[in-house]
Design a protein around this motif. Structure first.
Motif, PDB file in Angstrom:
ATOM      1  N   SER A 144       0.850  -1.185   0.000  1.00  0.00           N
ATOM      2  CA  SER A 144       0.000   0.000   0.000  1.00  0.00           C
ATOM      3  C   SER A 144       0.886   1.234   0.000  1.00  0.00           C
ATOM      4  CB  SER A 144      -0.904  -0.003   1.232  1.00  0.00           C
ATOM      5  OG  SER A 144      -1.633   1.201   1.335  1.00  0.00           O
ATOM      6  N   ALA A 145       0.860   1.976  -1.090  1.00  0.00           N
ATOM      7  CA  ALA A 145       1.796   3.081  -1.268  1.00  0.00           C
ATOM      8  C   ALA A 145       1.635   4.166  -0.199  1.00  0.00           C
ATOM      9  CB  ALA A 145       1.624   3.696  -2.659  1.00  0.00           C
ATOM     10  N   ASP A 146       0.399   4.559   0.082  1.00  0.00           N
ATOM     11  CA  ASP A 146       0.191   5.677   1.012  1.00  0.00           C
ATOM     12  C   ASP A 146      -0.705   5.312   2.189  1.00  0.00           C
ATOM     13  OD1 ASP A 146      -2.104   5.368  -0.433  1.00  0.00           O
ATOM     14  OD2 ASP A 146      -2.330   7.480  -0.983  1.00  0.00           O
ATOM     15  N   GLY A 147      -0.919   4.020   2.407  1.00  0.00           N
ATOM     16  CA  GLY A 147      -1.794   3.596   3.499  1.00  0.00           C
ATOM     17  C   GLY A 147      -1.306   4.033   4.859  1.00  0.00           C
ATOM     18  N   GLY A 148      -0.002   3.969   5.075  1.00  0.00           N
ATOM     19  CA  GLY A 148       0.552   4.363   6.358  1.00  0.00           C
ATOM     20  C   GLY A 148       0.342   5.836   6.645  1.00  0.00           C
ATOM     21  N   ALA A 149       0.537   6.663   5.623  1.00  0.00           N
ATOM     22  CA  ALA A 149       0.360   8.112   5.800  1.00  0.00           C
ATOM     23  C   ALA A 149      -1.093   8.436   6.103  1.00  0.00           C
ATOM     24  CB  ALA A 149       0.817   8.848   4.539  1.00  0.00           C
ATOM     25  N   ARG A 150      -2.019   7.765   5.424  1.00  0.00           N
ATOM     26  CA  ARG A 150      -3.442   8.014   5.678  1.00  0.00           C
ATOM     27  C   ARG A 150      -3.823   7.597   7.093  1.00  0.00           C
ATOM     28  NH1 ARG A 150      -4.163   5.534   0.625  1.00  0.00           N
ATOM     29  NH2 ARG A 150      -5.119   3.745   1.670  1.00  0.00           N
ATOM     30  N   LEU A 151      -3.308   6.454   7.532  1.00  0.00           N
ATOM     31  CA  LEU A 151      -3.594   5.991   8.886  1.00  0.00           C
ATOM     32  C   LEU A 151      -3.074   6.987   9.909  1.00  0.00           C
ATOM     33  CD1 LEU A 151      -4.376   4.039  11.116  1.00  0.00           C
ATOM     34  CD2 LEU A 151      -2.307   2.706  10.620  1.00  0.00           C
ATOM     35  N   TRP A 152      -1.861   7.467   9.712  1.00  0.00           N
ATOM     36  CA  TRP A 152      -1.270   8.396  10.667  1.00  0.00           C
ATOM     37  C   TRP A 152      -2.049   9.711  10.714  1.00  0.00           C
ATOM     38  CZ3 TRP A 152       1.221   8.418  14.854  1.00  0.00           C
ATOM     39  CH2 TRP A 152       1.797   9.597  15.347  1.00  0.00           C
ATOM     40  N   GLN A 153      -2.450  10.213   9.559  1.00  0.00           N
ATOM     41  CA  GLN A 153      -3.235  11.449   9.528  1.00  0.00           C
ATOM     42  C   GLN A 153      -4.546  11.279  10.289  1.00  0.00           C
ATOM     43  OE1 GLN A 153      -3.602  12.234   5.336  1.00  0.00           O
ATOM     44  NE2 GLN A 153      -1.471  12.916   5.123  1.00  0.00           N
ATOM     45  N   ARG A 154      -5.161  10.107  10.143  1.00  0.00           N
ATOM     46  CA  ARG A 154      -6.410   9.841  10.845  1.00  0.00           C
ATOM     47  C   ARG A 154      -6.183   9.799  12.362  1.00  0.00           C
ATOM     48  NH1 ARG A 154      -7.725   6.006   7.975  1.00  0.00           N
ATOM     49  NH2 ARG A 154      -7.265   4.135   9.187  1.00  0.00           N
ATOM     50  N   LEU A 155      -5.109   9.164  12.797  1.00  0.00           N
ATOM     51  CA  LEU A 155      -4.794   9.099  14.217  1.00  0.00           C
ATOM     52  C   LEU A 155      -4.550  10.495  14.794  1.00  0.00           C
ATOM     53  CD1 LEU A 155      -2.418   6.004  14.558  1.00  0.00           C
ATOM     54  CD2 LEU A 155      -4.759   6.224  15.392  1.00  0.00           C
ATOM     55  N   GLU A 156      -3.778  11.280  14.092  1.00  0.00           N
ATOM     56  CA  GLU A 156      -3.491  12.641  14.542  1.00  0.00           C
ATOM     57  C   GLU A 156      -4.769  13.450  14.700  1.00  0.00           C
ATOM     58  OE1 GLU A 156       0.075  14.733  14.630  1.00  0.00           O
ATOM     59  OE2 GLU A 156      -0.378  13.034  15.912  1.00  0.00           O
ATOM     60  N   ALA A 157      -5.680  13.309  13.726  1.00  0.00           N
ATOM     61  CA  ALA A 157      -6.936  14.045  13.779  1.00  0.00           C
ATOM     62  C   ALA A 157      -7.787  13.582  14.961  1.00  0.00           C
ATOM     63  CB  ALA A 157      -7.705  13.868  12.466  1.00  0.00           C
ATOM     64  N   GLN A 158      -7.785  12.288  15.233  1.00  0.00           N
ATOM     65  CA  GLN A 158      -8.568  11.753  16.347  1.00  0.00           C
ATOM     66  C   GLN A 158      -8.021  12.235  17.692  1.00  0.00           C
ATOM     67  OE1 GLN A 158      -8.240   7.582  15.474  1.00  0.00           O
ATOM     68  NE2 GLN A 158     -10.089   7.529  14.227  1.00  0.00           N
ATOM     69  N   VAL A 159      -6.707  12.256  17.841  1.00  0.00           N
ATOM     70  CA  VAL A 159      -6.111  12.726  19.089  1.00  0.00           C
ATOM     71  C   VAL A 159      -6.381  14.214  19.268  1.00  0.00           C
ATOM     72  CG1 VAL A 159      -3.959  13.031  20.379  1.00  0.00           C
ATOM     73  CG2 VAL A 159      -4.344  10.925  19.103  1.00  0.00           C
ATOM     74  N   ASP A 160      -6.268  14.970  18.182  1.00  0.00           N
ATOM     75  CA  ASP A 160      -6.567  16.407  18.259  1.00  0.00           C
ATOM     76  C   ASP A 160      -8.014  16.639  18.682  1.00  0.00           C
ATOM     77  OD1 ASP A 160      -4.023  17.206  17.566  1.00  0.00           O
ATOM     78  OD2 ASP A 160      -4.479  17.503  15.445  1.00  0.00           O
ATOM     79  N   ALA A 161      -8.923  15.832  18.133  1.00  0.00           N
ATOM     80  CA  ALA A 161     -10.339  15.978  18.480  1.00  0.00           C
ATOM     81  C   ALA A 161     -10.564  15.658  19.958  1.00  0.00           C
ATOM     82  CB  ALA A 161     -11.189  15.059  17.601  1.00  0.00           C
ATOM     83  N   ALA A 162      -9.870  14.631  20.448  1.00  0.00           N
ATOM     84  CA  ALA A 162      -9.991  14.284  21.870  1.00  0.00           C
ATOM     85  C   ALA A 162      -9.484  15.423  22.743  1.00  0.00           C
ATOM     86  CB  ALA A 162      -9.211  13.002  22.168  1.00  0.00           C
ATOM     87  N   ALA A 163      -8.367  16.033  22.349  1.00  0.00           N
ATOM     88  CA  ALA A 163      -7.798  17.140  23.126  1.00  0.00           C
ATOM     89  C   ALA A 163      -8.744  18.333  23.176  1.00  0.00           C
ATOM     90  CB  ALA A 163      -6.459  17.549  22.526  1.00  0.00           C
TER      91      ALA A 163
END
Length: 297
Positions: A144-163
Motif C-alpha cells: 500500500s503506497a500511502d496507506g501508512g500516511a493516511r492511517l497516521w493522519q487519521r490518528l493525529e486528527a482523532q487525538v486532536d479531536a480528543a484534546a
C-alpha cells in the motif's frame, strides 16, 4: 533464430523487472534489510499492535496466525495462536508457512525463525514517532503506497479531536497512570505519556525516569497526583495502599478505573490510539466533577 533468441531475452528481462517491481525491500527496527519477492499473502504477527495495524491497513485476510494476546478486530480471534513474546511456538509458526513474520524488536525467537528460512521483520512501536514509522513499514509490506500516511493522519486528527474535548478546568491536572500494580507507571516519554501531554495533563513521572519505570510507592504519595488512571482489577485497593489515602486523587475520588477492554485499547501503540485518547479525555472531563458524583469510572 537470432531474432527469436533476442525476443526471448527481452521477455525474460521484462519479467525480471516486473518481478523486482512487485517486490518489497525495507529496513526493520534491527537495522536489518529484509527483501520480500512480493507483497506477502501469508502473514504471522506476534504483537497485538502489529496485528491491529495490519488489519487497519486492509491486510486482515492475509493473517494466518497471531500471538495469544491479539484479539482485535474480532476476526483474528479464531486464528491459530502462536504464544507470547517469550514463548512463541516455533513449530506452529513454521507449519503456517508464512511469507513473513512480524514481531517485536524484543522478541526472543527472531534468530530461530530466520534459521528455519522464514522472513522476519522486527517492528516495535513505543512512541508516536514509532507508530508513524511502523504504519509506513507495514503499509510498504502490504504493497500500500500511502496507506501508512493516511492511517497516521487519521490518528493525529482523532487525538486532536480528543484534546479539544478536554475543558480548560481539566487541563494541567497532575496524573499518575499505572500500567501494573508493582507499581509500573507510564512516563512522559511513553506513547501513553505523549497522549496525556496532548490532552493537556501533567504527568507526575518525568521523561528522565524512562517510558515505563517501576516506582517506589512512596514516590506516588509524594507526587500527590490529582488524577489516577488504573485498571479496574487494581483500582479497589488503591486507598488501602500505605499512605495512599492521603493522595488528592484518592481523597477526592478522582480515580479512573479502566475495564480490560479499555486496557487493551490504552496499552497498544497502534491504530486505536485515537480511541485511547478519547478514553483518557473522558476521564479528565469526569475528574473535574468527581467530587459531586463519587468515583470516576
Amino acid at each position: 533464430m537470432i531474432k527469436r533468441c533476442l525476443w526471448l531475452w527481452v521477455m525474460c528481462l521484462a519479467a525480471q523487472v516486473c518481478q523486482a517491481a512487485t517486490g518489497v525491500t525495507l529496513v526493520d527496527d534491527r537495522g536489518v534489510t529484509v527483501r520480500l519477492d512480493a507483497p506477502p499473502a501469508r502473514i504471522v504477527t506476534l504483537l497485538p499492535s502489529l496485528t491491529e495495524t495490519v488489519c487497519e491497513l486492509g491486510g486482515c485476510a492475509r493473517l494466518v496466525g497471531t500471538d495469544r494476546y491479539s484479539n482485535h478486530p474480532a476476526s483474528v480471534r479464531s486464528l491459530p495462536k502462536t504464544g507470547g513474546l517469550d514463548d512463541a511456538n516455533i513449530e506452529l509458526i513454521a507449519s503456517l508457512k508464512p511469507d513473513v513474520v512480524l514481531l517485536a524488536l524484543s522478541s526472543r525467537v527472531t534468530d530461530r525463525l530466520e534459521s528455519l528460512g522464514m522472513k522476519v521483520v522486527a517492528l516495535e512501536p513505543r512512541t508516536y514517532k514509532d507508530v508513524q514509522r511502523v504504519a509506513g513499514k507495514v503499509a510498504q509490506i502490504l504493497g500500500s503506497a500511502d496507506g501508512g500516511a493516511r492511517l497516521w493522519q487519521r490518528l493525529e486528527a482523532q487525538v486532536d479531536a480528543a484534546a479539544k474535548g478536554v475543558p480548560a478546568s481539566a487541563r494541567g491536572l497532575s496524573v499518575y497512570y499505572e500500567v501494573d500494580s508493582a507499581p509500573y507507571a507510564a512516563g512522559e516519554s511513553s506513547f501513553i505519556g505523549e497522549t496525556l501531554s496532548r490532552l493537556g495533563a501533567r504527568n507526575i513521572v518525568p521523561a528522565s525516569l524512562g517510558p515505563f519505570p517501576k516506582l517506589n510507592p512512596e514516590y506516588v504519595v509524594r507526587a500527590d497526583p490529582q488524577v489516577i488512571m488504573i485498571s479496574q482489577r487494581h483500582a479497589g485497593d488503591v486507598g488501602a495502599r500505605p499512605g495512599w489515602d492521603r493522595i488528592r486523587a484518592v481523597r477526592d475520588k478522582r480515580v479512573c478505573a479502566f475495564s480490560s477492554e479499555q486496557g487493551d485499547v490504552l496499552s497498544r501503540p497502534g491504530p486505536r490510539m485515537g480511541e485511547a485518547a478519547q478514553v483518557m479525555a473522558r476521564c479528565l472531563r469526569e475528574s473535574v466533577a468527581a467530587n459531586k458524583g463519587g468515583a470516576v469510572r
